[in-house]
Design a protein around this motif. Structure first.
Motif, mmCIF file in Angstrom:
data_model
loop_
_atom_site.group_PDB
_atom_site.id
_atom_site.type_symbol
_atom_site.label_atom_id
_atom_site.label_comp_id
_atom_site.label_asym_id
_atom_site.label_seq_id
_atom_site.Cartn_x
_atom_site.Cartn_y
_atom_site.Cartn_z
ATOM 1 N N PHE A 1 0.853 -1.194 0.000
ATOM 2 C CA PHE A 1 0.000 0.000 0.000
ATOM 3 C C PHE A 1 0.890 1.245 0.000
ATOM 4 N N SER B 1 -4.458 1.410 -8.636
ATOM 5 C CA SER B 1 -3.607 0.224 -8.594
ATOM 6 C C SER B 1 -2.421 0.470 -9.514
ATOM 7 N N ARG C 1 -1.299 -0.709 -4.155
ATOM 8 C CA ARG C 1 -2.584 -0.066 -3.961
ATOM 9 C C ARG C 1 -2.269 1.324 -3.432
ATOM 10 N N MET D 1 -12.726 1.728 -3.050
ATOM 11 C CA MET D 1 -13.627 2.564 -2.282
ATOM 12 C C MET D 1 -12.989 2.857 -0.922
ATOM 13 N N PHE E 1 0.445 5.805 0.174
ATOM 14 C CA PHE E 1 -0.462 6.930 0.371
ATOM 15 C C PHE E 1 0.252 8.211 -0.063
ATOM 16 N N MET F 1 -13.763 4.865 -14.397
ATOM 17 C CA MET F 1 -14.927 4.994 -13.521
ATOM 18 C C MET F 1 -16.192 5.257 -14.324
ATOM 19 N N THR G 1 -8.487 5.677 -5.078
ATOM 20 C CA THR G 1 -7.708 4.443 -5.003
ATOM 21 C C THR G 1 -7.190 4.088 -6.401
ATOM 22 N N ALA H 1 -3.459 5.040 -2.307
ATOM 23 C CA ALA H 1 -4.548 5.939 -1.939
ATOM 24 C C ALA H 1 -4.027 7.364 -2.085
ATOM 25 N N ARG I 1 -18.676 -1.784 -12.778
ATOM 26 C CA ARG I 1 -17.215 -1.816 -12.675
ATOM 27 C C ARG I 1 -16.872 -2.325 -11.283
ATOM 28 N N LEU J 1 -11.073 -3.307 -6.197
ATOM 29 C CA LEU J 1 -9.783 -3.991 -6.085
ATOM 30 C C LEU J 1 -9.774 -5.154 -5.090
ATOM 31 N N TYR K 1 -9.871 3.452 -9.192
ATOM 32 C CA TYR K 1 -11.028 2.950 -8.451
ATOM 33 C C TYR K 1 -11.601 4.072 -7.599
ATOM 34 N N ASP K 2 -12.652 3.750 -6.866
ATOM 35 C CA ASP K 2 -13.381 4.781 -6.154
ATOM 36 C C ASP K 2 -12.545 5.488 -5.095
ATOM 37 N N HIS K 3 -12.863 6.771 -4.942
ATOM 38 C CA HIS K 3 -12.376 7.577 -3.818
ATOM 39 C C HIS K 3 -10.860 7.648 -3.756
#
Lengths: 981, 92, 421
Positions: A163, A251, A278, B1, A165, A417, A249, A280, C309, C312, A245-247
Motif C-alpha cells: 500500500f 492500482s 494499492r 472505495m 499513500f 470509472m 484508489t 490511496a 465496474r 480492487l 477505483y473509487d475515492h
C-alpha cells in the motif's frame, strides 16, 4: 544499425543476449527491441490468426507484435513486450506462436485460407455433426489460438503487494508529469511520480530539442535530481498505474526485477519479480502522454513498418536506425521530425509521403504531398512500398517505413470509472472528459496538449489545480523555455484500395472485416468489436481502436462522435495474476489458526485437519492402528468407558457484560435466558432474521450481569457481527458491552465416566454433584491459575469443559493428558467427537446448514412462547411450518448392506429413484462402536411422522442402495442418565 | 472505495462489510407481512441509497452510509446507533 | 430462411471465393410499430430467447424486443460463459436440467455456432464437509437424470495435474465432475437468438429505452419509450440488472438488490486448462477460452451498485485464490476486468412469474445463474406469456415465495441477505 555515440545508451558497455537461440550483443540501456533492431533483426513474431510475420511496431508497453517469452522452466514468462524488456547479461528470449521457427512457421498456411477465415466465420460453420465440435473442430481451433505458452509448472518466483499513500499521484514523467511533480514537490506536498518506463522523462527521452536552453535530456536529468533530493517525493520508475477505483484508489504494477539477471534478483537478493501497489491518493495528475496510431493500407503489417515516433525514439534514445533507407508516411507535421532527426544522423530518408496537400516542405528530404502508400512488399522484412500520388502509382525501395496517423491521448485511466472520452475534430482524437475521475486532473499530451512548452505549462497548472481541490494552495513555478510547435493533422484512417489493410495487427483484423461486420448489421461499436475481435488483443486496441471505429463510422455513414468508443477497462497494462495474488502462495491464502494444544497433539500422534481457519486434531493414531477408523473407534469407546480430552477452544466465546445483558440474550436466543440462574449454563438456539437457524451453543451466567456465550466454530464471526448489529442498530438503548474472547481462553472438554475423578483431582476446589451439577459453571483454580469450569457435554457423557487463559493452554492440555492416561483415558479428535455427538443426536453445521428451522430440527419447543425473539416472525411463515418439510431423524441400517452414506438421498422403498420422489438426504453418518453398527442423521420429508418406517437410501456416487429404519435421532442413552450422573 | 468511519477516519473498504439497505426495524411481533417487506423487498435505487455497513475489520461500528449506487460517491456516514433505525415496540 | 440466409461450411467457402460480398445483416433494424401482441423489455439473452420461443413454439409473430442500448449488451455479453446443470434443490434442478438439454440442440436449432463446448465442470472440494455436500449435490443431479461423478484426489490428479494438491492452505480432496457442462461463446448466444427471432418476424428495436409502463384498471396496455409510446397486449420484463427500476414503472417493489459481479480474462495463452474448474475454498472459477484467454471470476463486490465496474479487494481475492490453487498459471497476465449488474434475490434463485398486474410478466432475479439459464429462461417465460401457466420446468420460480416460505431455493444456505448468495 547502431549509430556510434548516439543516444542515452552506454556505448562502451556491451551486454550479451540471445534471441531464438542465436547470440547477439547489445548495450547497457537497451531494451530487447532496441538491441534486436541494432542487430538488424526485424522478424520477431507471428500474428494470432493468420500467422503473418510480425516486426517491432512501437517503443512502449502498447506493443502488439513483439511479444516474446523469456526465462526457463518454471520461470518462463510468456508475452513479454520486447519493447519494454530491458536487456541484461544472458537474457534469452524466444518468439511465440510459431513452429518450428519464426522464419518457417507451418501455421502460416492460415494466411492462404484467409478468404474463408474472415470476421465471425466460426459462427457460421462447424455446427454439423454436433459431437465433432468437442472432438475435432474445437481442439484444432484451441491449438492454433493463444500466443505464448505457460511452463506448466508452479510459479515459484516471489511477488509482493504493498500500500502507498500520497497527496498527489502523478502518472507519467514526460514534460507534463515532471512539471506537475516539481510544482507539487517544491510546495511540500507528498508526491508519488509513477512512470511505466524504466527511465523517467517520457517522450522527452525520444526527442532532439532544447528545454531551458539545454539539451532536453540534460534538463530531464536535472529535474529528476531535484525531485530525488526531496523527502516528500517518491519516484517510481517501471511502475504502470493500472487502474482507477473509487475515492482516490489507484492500482499500480512495479516491475521490480524484470531487468535483472535471475542471479541478481529474486530470492537471492530478496527482490520480488513484481510488486502490486494499492495507492490511496488525495488527488492525481494524469500525464500519461499519447500513443501514435498507424494508417491502414494494403499489407501495412510487414516487419519494418513501424510507428514514426518509435523510429525517432530508437534513433534518439537508443542510437539505433531501424533501416538504411527509411521512408516516412504521415498525415501530420509531427512525423516530419522523424525524417529530420534521421537525416541529421546521416540516415538516408527516401521521402516523406504526406497525405496532406499542404504539408510543410523541407530542404533536407523530399516531401511528396497529397500522396499515400497503398501497398508494400517483402516477406520477412519490408523491401518496398507503393506510393499513390497524382502521378499514379510508383514503387519505392525501402527497408523501413515510419508511419504516423496522428496521436491518441492516453485517456484510458480517465474512463475507468465509467466516463467516455469526447471527440475533438481539430486534433482528430478523443480527449478526456473533464472531471471524469474525481480528484484527477489531466495534463499534457493525454489532454491533447502536444507541444513541449504546452505540456510543461499544462503539467504545472494541473498540479496547482489538483492540489487546490484538496485545499492546498501552491505557488506557480517558473516555466522553462521550450518548443511550442503547433500540432497540425488532417485525418487519414485507411488508404482506399483492394487487398487486406490491417487495423489490429495481433488479432489480424482488417478494414474489410470491419466493413463486413457493418454489412452484417454489427453496427454498434461494441458489436463490431465482439464480432471481429478488433481491440481484444493484448494491447486492448491501444494502437488500433480509434482507426477501427473511424472505419466503422465510414461504413455506417455516421460520424466518429456518434459511433463512440468501446469501454476502457482496467488494467491499463496486463498485470500478472502472481502480482495481484501475491502472498497467497502455498499456505498464505488464508490465515492459519493454531490451538495451544497443537504441538502437544502432534506429539501424541494427531492427524490434523483444516476446520475453517483452524487446524484441529482429527484422530490420534496409536501403535498398531493403521486406519483412522481404528483410532476413532478406540477413542469413542475410551470416552464412553473412561475419559477423553479434546481441545474445544475453536468454539467462539463472547464475553457479555452489563445490566441489559440478559435482555440481549432474550432478544437473540429463541429461548429464555433472563431466567438463567447465576452459576448455570443453558443451551440456546438463535435465528437469522429470515427465521432460519443461525447457530446454537451454550451461554453461561458467571455473574449478576456477566455471561459467556459460546458459538459454533464456523459461525463465531457471524454471531459476533450479529450481536453488534442488534446492539448498535436494533437496540442501541441496551446497556451492554461484549467482546470476543475466543483467542483469550483455551478450553478443553473432559468427557467420560471418569471425568469427575480427573477434574476433581486436578482443580483446587471440590468438584462434586453438589458444587458442579449438570449445567453448572463457576470459577476454579488449576495449579494456582484462575480458570473456569462448565459442566456441559457434547458427548452425552458426564463431562466438563475447563477453561484457562490461553497462555496456560498447552500446559493444561499436557496436564490433562497426563492425568487421563492412568485412568485409561487420553486425547480424542474430531472424528470421535463427531461419532459421539451423532450417537446423541446433537447437531452441527452439517445439520444447521442455513436451510433448516427450529421446527425442522424438532426444536420448536425451544422457541419460547413467553417472549418474541429475533427471527421469530418469519420463522412462522406457513411454508416453514409445513409438516412435509424435511425434518431431522435418525437412521439405522436394516438388511444385509450395513452402509450409510452422508449425502445420500432418501426414497420410499417402492418408489423409483428420481428427483420427483426425493424425500430427503443424509446429513451425517458414523460407525458407532457403542452400538456396533452405522448410524446416521438425516433430513426427511415429514420425518417425525415416519418413525419406524423403512426408507431407501441411495448414493449413486458410492454405489450404495440400501434400506434403513427411521428412528429417533438420539441413539444412545435417550434418558440422559449418563450426562447427569 | 474508501469509507470514512466516524470513529477511525478514512479506511479502505476492505475493512468493511455490507449488509444492505438501512431500513427501520419492525417490531418483533409485527407479523409476516411487515417482516417480509423488511427482509426481502428493496427499493434498490439507482442513485443515493441509505445502507448499512460494519467496520468489521476495524472498530466494529455499524454505520449508516448514504452512497450513490451509480457513481459510488459517499454522501454521508453516521454511526448506525444514531440513525434512528431502532426496533419498534412490540404491540403486545 | 430469413434475411441473412442459411449458414454452413459450404456457404463460408462460397462467400470466401466471391470476396465475402454476399453476407447480409443477421437481423433487421425495423422502426417500432404502434402496437404489438407482446412487448419484451430487454434485448439481452433472456429477452431474445423469449421472443424466439414465443415465435417458434407458440406461433406468435407480432412481437417486439425493446433494448435500451445494443442487443446482447447486458449480462449475456459480460459473463464467464459457463453452462451447467449441477444445482441440487427442487426448482433449480429441473429448470437447469431443461436448460442444458436445450443448449445441446441450440446451435443446430438456431443455425448459429455458439461454440457450446461440453468440456466438463469440476467443483473441487477440500474437506469432509464439502465432500458430503458434493455427494448430496451429485446424487441430486443424477436423480434429476443428469450426469455427475465424484472424483477423488488421485482420479482428479490424472485429469488436472497442474492444481496445487499438497502445499496449499486448503489441500484438494476431490471434485464433483459434470461432463456435459461446459462453456459457450456468450455473444454468439445473443446473436443466434436475435437472428432466429428476426427470421420469425420479431422486431428487434435497439436504442429504445422503456421509460414507462402503461397500466389501466389493473391491466397493462403498453409502454412509453425513447422512441414513442407502443401499445401492447402483454408486456414481459426481462431486464436483469435493472429489474427493480423497470418494475417500479409499474408500481412494483421486488425482492431484488443489484450487485456487481466481476469477471476477468487473461492474455491469450496456449491451451492449459481443459475444463471449467471451481474451488470451494476460495470462490473461484476458471476456464480457458478457445482464443486462449483464461476466463475467471469469484464473488460479488458485495455492495449495491449499478456502476458495472469492480473493486480492487475482490479482484485481489480472486487472484489470490488462483495463486493458491493454480500456481501453474500465475505468470498469465490479467488483460481485462469488467463488472456486470446482478439481480440478487433473497434465496439466490430466479423469478419467472405473473405479477399483480394483468398482462405484465416478470423474468428477473437471476443472480449469477443467468447465462446458463438463457434458453430455458426464454422457453419457460415464453410458455408463461403465451399460455398463462408456468412451464413444467419452472413451476417454483414464484414471486411470492419469500412471503409464503414455500419453495425457497437457497442453494448456499446463506439466508435472505441478498448479497450473500
Amino acid at each position: 544499425m547502431r549509430i556510434a555515440g548516439k543516444g542515452l545508451v552506454s556505448h562502451n558497455r556491451t551486454v550479451n543476449f540471445s534471441f531464438n537461440g542465436k547470440d547477439y550483443m547489445g548495450l547497457e540501456g537497451d531494451t530487447l527491441a532496441s538491441a534486436l533492431l541494432a542487430n538488424d533483426v526485424h522478424l520477431v513474431g507471428r500474428s494470432f490468426k493468420y500467422h503473418r510475420p510480425r516486426g517491432i511496431l512501437t517503443a512502449g508497453s502498447e506493443e502488439p507484435n513483439a511479444l516474446v517469452s523469456t526465462g526457463k522452466g518454471a520461470a518462463r514468462d510468456p508475452n513479454i513486450r520486447a519493447t519494454q524488456q530491458e536487456l541484461f547479461e544472458g537474457l534469452a528470449a524466444q518468439s511465440q506462436n510459431c513452429w518450428p521457427s519464426v522464419e518457417r512457421d507451418v501455421m502460416a498456411v492460415n494466411d492462404l485460407a484467409a478468404p474463408f477465415l474472415g470476421a465471425g466465420f466460426y459462427y457460421k460453420t462447424f455446427m454439423w455433426p454436433a459431437p465433432l465440435w468437442e472432438k475435432l473442430y474445437e481442439p484444432i481451433i484451441r491449438r492454433a489460438a493463444g500466443l505464448g505458452a505457460l511452463s506448466g509448472a508452479a510459479n515459484k518466483d516471489p511477488y509482493e503487494k504493498a500500500f502507498a499513500f500520497c497527496d498527489l499521484l502523478v502518472i507519467g514523467s514526460g514534460p507534463a508529469g515532471l512539471m506537475a511533480a516539481l510544482t507539487a514537490g517544491r510546495a511540500g506536498a507528498d508526491v508519488i511520480l509513477a512512470e511505466d518506463d524504466s527511465r523517467m522523462g517520457g517522450r522527452l527521452l525520444a526527442e532532439v530539442e532544447e528545454v531551458d536552453g539545454k539539451p532536453v535530456h540534460v534538463w530531464v536529468a536535472e529535474a529528476l535530481a531535484e525531485l530525488e533530493a526531496m523527502d516528500n517525493v517518491r519516484l517510481m520508475p517501471r511502475t504502470a498505474v493500472t487502474g482507477v477505483y473509487d475515492h482516490g484508489t489507484y492500482s499500480a504494477l512495479e516491475r521490480v526485477s524484470h531487468h535483472l539477471p535471475p542471479s541478481q534478483s529474486l530470492k537471492t537478493a530478496h527482490r520480488p519479480r513484481e510488486c502490486f501497489w494499492r495507492i490511496a491518493a488525495k488527488a492525481s495528475v494524469l500525464a500519461a502522454g499519447a500513443i501514435e496510431r498507424p494508417i491502414a493500407f494494403r499489407n501495412n503489417d510487414r516487419p519494418g513498418i513501424m510507428m514514426a515516433g518509435a523510429v525517432r525514439a530508437y534513433l534518439n534514445r537508443w542510437g539505433v536506425a531501424p533501416g538504411e533507407r527509411i521512408t516516412v508516411f504521415a498525415n501530420n507535421d509531427d512525423a516530419h521530425r522523424t525524417a529530420r532527426d534521421l537525416v541529421a544522423e546521416g540516415v538516408h530518408v527516401t521521402a516523406v509521403i504526406d497525405s496532406r496537400h499542404d504539408a510543410p516542405d523541407s530542404g533536407e528530404f523530399p516531401v511528396i504531398k497529397g500522396a499515400m502508400i497503398c501497398d508494400s512488399a517483402g516477406r520477412h522484412r519490408l523491401e518496398s512500398v507503393t506510393i499513390r500520388s497524382v502521378n499514379g502509382e510508383e514503387k519505392l525501395q525501402t527497408d523501413c517505413l515510419a508511419v504516423s496517423g496522428g496521436w491518441n491521448p492516453s485517456v484510458h485511466l480517465t474512463c475507468h470509472m465509467g466516463a467516455r472520452p469526447e471527440w475533438n475534430r481539430e486534433l482528430a482524437a478523443f480527449l478526456p472528459k473533464p472531471d471524469a475521475v474525481p480528484g484527477m486532473v489531466v495534463a499534457g499530451a493525454a489532454n491533447g496538449v502536444f507541444s513541449t512548452y504546452g505540456a510543461l505549462q499544462d503539467g504545472a497548472q494541473a498540479a496547482i489545480t489538483a492540489l487546490a481541490g484538496i485545499g492546498t494552495s501552491v505557488d506557480a513555478v517558473p516555466l522553462p523555455e521550450a518548443s511550442d510547435a503547433p500540432y497540425r493533422i488532417s485525418p487519414l484512417w485507411a488508404v482506399p484500395g483492394k487487398g487486406r489493410a490491417w487495423l489490429d495487427f495481433q488479432n489480424d483484423v482488417t478494414v474489410k472485416d470491419v466493413a463486413q461486420a457493418a454489412r452484417e448489421n454489427f453496427r454498434s461499436v461494441e458489436h463490431m468489436k465482439r464480432y471481429t475481435t478488433q481491440g481484444m488483443a493484448t494491447d486492448q486496441g491501444k494502437n488500433s481502436n480509434v482507426a477501427a471505429l473511424a472505419v466503422l463510422a465510414d461504413a455506417t455513414g455516421r460520424s466518429i462522435a456518434e459511433t463512440g468508443v468501446t469501454t476502457f477497462r482496467p488494467p491499463f497494462v496486463p498485470t500478472s495474476i502472481a502480482a495481484m495474488g501475491a502472498g497467497a502462495e502455498d499456505q498464505g491464502f488464508m490465515p492459519q489458526r493454531y490451538l495451544t494444544s497443537h504441538k502437544a497433539s502432534l506429539q501424541r500422534g494427531a492427524a490434523n485437519i483444516e476446520v475453517g481457519l483452524w487446524y484441529r486434531a482429527s484422530y490420534f493414531a496409536k501403535d498398531g492402528e493403521s486406519t483412522w477408523r481404528q483410532s476413532c473407534d478406540r477413542e469413542v469407546t475410551m470416552v464412553r468407558n473412561a475419559v477423553g480430552v479434546c481441545d474445544v477452544s475453536t468454539l467462539g466465546k463472547i464475553d457479555i457484560q452489563g445490566p441489559d445483558a440478559a435482555k440481549l440474550l432474550d432478544l437473540v436466543y429463541t429461548n429464555l435466558f433472563s431466567t438463567l440462574k447465576l452459576g448455570r449454563v443453558r443451551y440456546g438456539l438463535m435465528l437469522r432474521e429470515d427465521g432460519f437457524v443461525m447457530d446454537d451453543g451454550t451461554t453461561a451466567r458467571l455473574g449478576e450481569n456477566h455471561y459467556v456465550m459460546t458459538t459454533t466454530t464456523a459461525a463465531a464471526g457471524q454471531v459476533m457481527a450479529h450481536l453488534e448489529y442488534l446492539t448498535q442498530v436494533v437496540r442501541p438503548d441496551f446497556d451492554v458491552r461484549f467482546t470476543s474472547v475466543t483467542d483469550q481462553w483455551a478450553q478443553f472438554s473432559v468427557a467420560g465416566p471418569k471425568a469427575r475423578d480427573l477434574i476433581d483431582a486436578l482443580v483446587d476446589e471440590d468438584v462434586n454433584s453438589e458444587t458442579f451439577p449438570f449445567m453448572a459453571c463457576g470459577a476454579i483454580t488449576v495449579s494456582g491459575v484462575a480458570g473456569r469450569l462448565f459442566r456441559i457435554s457434547f458427548s452425552g457423557e458426564h463431562a466438563y469443559e475447563i477453561a484457562v487463559p490461553a497462555r496456560y493452554g498447552e500446559a493444561l492440555y499436557r496436564l490433562l493428558l497426563e492425568r487421563a492416561d492412568p485412568l485409561g483415558g487420553g486425547p480424542y479428535g474430531m472424528e470421535a467427537l463427531n461419532v459421539l455427538r451423532i450417537e446423541k443426536g446433537f447437531i452441527t453445521h452439517s445439520e444447521i446448514n442455513g436451510t433448516v428451522t427450529a421446527f425442522d430440527l424438532g426444536m420448536q419447543g425451544l422457541v419460547s412462547k413467553k417472549k418474541s425473539c429475533w427471527g421469530k416472525a418469519l420463522s412462522e411463515r406457513d411454508g416453514l411450518m409445513d409438516d412435509d418439510r424435511m425434518r431431522l431423524v435418525g437412521l439405522k441400517p436394516v438388511g444385509a448392506m450395513q452402509a450409510l452414506s452422508a449425502g445420500a438421498h432418501l426414497f420410499d422403498p417402492d418408489a423409483t429413484v428420481e428427483r420427483v420422489n426425493d424425500l430427503g438426504y443424509v446429513t451425517s453418518v458414523g460407525f458407532s462402536p457403542t452400538l456396533g453398527h452405522m448410524i446416521g442423521l438425516a433430513m426427511l420429508s415429514g420425518g417425525p411422522d415416519r418413525m419406524g418406517d423403512t426408507i431407501r437410501l441411495v448414493d449413486h456416487t458410492r454405489g450404495i442402495d440400501t434400506l434403513c429404519e427411521v428412528v429417533n435421532p438420539v441413539f444412545f442413552d435417550p434418558e440422559g442418565g449418563r450426562v447427569r450422573g | 472505495m474508501r469509507i470514512t468511519c466516524p470513529l477511525c477516519g478514512a479506511r479502505d473498504h476492505r475493512e468493511f462489510t455490507y449488509k444492505g439497505a438501512a431500513l427501520p426495524v419492525p417490531a418483533l411481533d409485527s407479523g409476516v407481512a411487515e417482516w417480509d417487506a423488511h427482509v426481502h423487498l428493496r427499493e434498490n435505487p439507482a442513485g443515493p441509497h441509505e445502507e448499512l455497513w460494519q467496520h468489521a475489520m476495524g472498530c466494529g461500528a455499524w454505520l449508516k452510509v448514504r452512497r450513490n449506487t451509480v457513481s459510488h460517491e459517499i454522501l454521508a456516514v453516521e454511526l448506525a446507533q444514531d440513525a434512528g433505525l431502532v426496533i419498534k415496540e412490540d404491540r403486545s | 430462411m430469413g434475411f441473412s440466409g442459411k449458414f454452413s461450411g459450404w456457404r463460408v467457402l462460397k462467400e470466401g471465393l466471391t470476396g465475402n460480398k454476399g453476407w447480409t445483416a443477421h437481423w433487421r433494424d425495423p422502426e417500432p410499430k404502434r402496437e404489438y401482441d407482446v412487448v419484451i423489455v430487454g434485448g439481452g439473452g433472456h429477452g431474445l430467447a423469449t421472443a424466439y420461443y414465443l415465435a417458434k413454439e407458440h406461433g406468435l409473430r407480432n412481437i417486439a424486443v425493446l433494448e435500451k442500448g445494443y442487443i446482447g449488451g447486458g449480462n449475456v455479453g459480460r459473463n464467464t460463459t459457463i453452462v451447467r446443470a449441477n444445482y441440487y434443490l427442487p426448482g433449480n434442478s429441473e429448470f437447469y436440467s431443461h436448460s442444458l438439454k436445450l443448449w445441446e440442440g441450440m446451435e443446430q436449432d438456431l443455425n448459429y455456432n455458439a461454440m457450446m463446448s461440453q468440456r466438463g465442470i469440476l467443483n473441487v472440494f477440500h474437506n469432509d464437509g464439502q465432500r458430503d455436500a458434493a455427494v448430496r449435490r451429485a446424487n441430486s443431479i443424477i436423480n434429476q437424470g443428469d450426469d455427475a461423478e465424484i472424483l477423488y484426489r488421485d482420479q482428479l490428479k490424472k485429469l488436472v495435474p497442474f492444481l496445487n494438491y499438497d502445499n496449499n492452505r486448503f489441500p484438494i480432496m476431490g471434485a464433483l465432475l459434470q461432463r456435459r457442462a461446459g462453456t459457450a461463446r456468450h455473444d454468439a448466444v445473443a446473436w443466434g437468438f436475435a437472428r432466429g427471432a428476426d427470421q420469425y418476424g420479431v422486431d428487434l428495436i435497439q436504442n429504445c429505452e422503456v421509460t414507462g409502463i402503461d397500466v389501466e384498471g389493473g391491466k397493462v396496455t403498453g409502454v412509453q419509450t425513447a422512441r414513442g409510446p407502443i401499445k401492447a397486449k402483454k408486456v414481459a420484463l426481462a431486464a436483469a440488472g435493472r429489474s427493480g427500476q423497470v418494475a417500479a414503472m409499474a408500481g412494483l417493489t421486488l425482492p431484488i438488490e443489484s450487485h456487481v459481479l466481476q469477471a476477468f480474462v487473461s492474455e491469450g495463452l496456449k491451451p492449459v486448462i481443459d475444463h471449467v474448474i471451481t474451488f470451494a475454498a476460495g470462490h473461484l472459477y476458471i476456464s480457458q477460452s478457445d482464443k486462449g484467454g483464461l476466463v475467471f471470476g469469484g464473488n460479488l463486490d458485495f455492495y449495491s451498485s449499478y456502476a458495472a465496474r469492480g473493486n480492487l479487494p475482490t479482484q485481489e481475492h480472486v487472484m489470490e485464490a488462483i495463486t493458491a490453487m493454480v500456481p501453474a498459471v500465475t505468470k498469465a497476465r490479467l488483460l481485462r476486468s469488467w463488472g456486470g449488474i446482478m439481480d440478487m434475490t433473497p434465496d439466490g434463485s430466479p423469478i419467472i412469474d405473473t405479477t399483480p398486474i394483468d398482462g405484465l410478466y416478470l423474468n428477473a432475479g437471476w443472480c449469477y445463474g443467468g447465462f446458463k439459464a438463457t434458453p430455458a429462461s426464454g422457453d419457460c417465460f415464453a410458455h408463461l406469456i403465451a399460455t398463462g401457466r408456468p412451464h413444467e420446468a419452472a413451476t417454483r420460480f414464484k414471486l411470492d415465495r419469500f412471503r409464503s416460505g414455500y419453495g425457497l431455493m437457497d442453494e448456499e444456505g446463506t439466508g435472505a441477505q441478498h448479497n450473500l448468495h
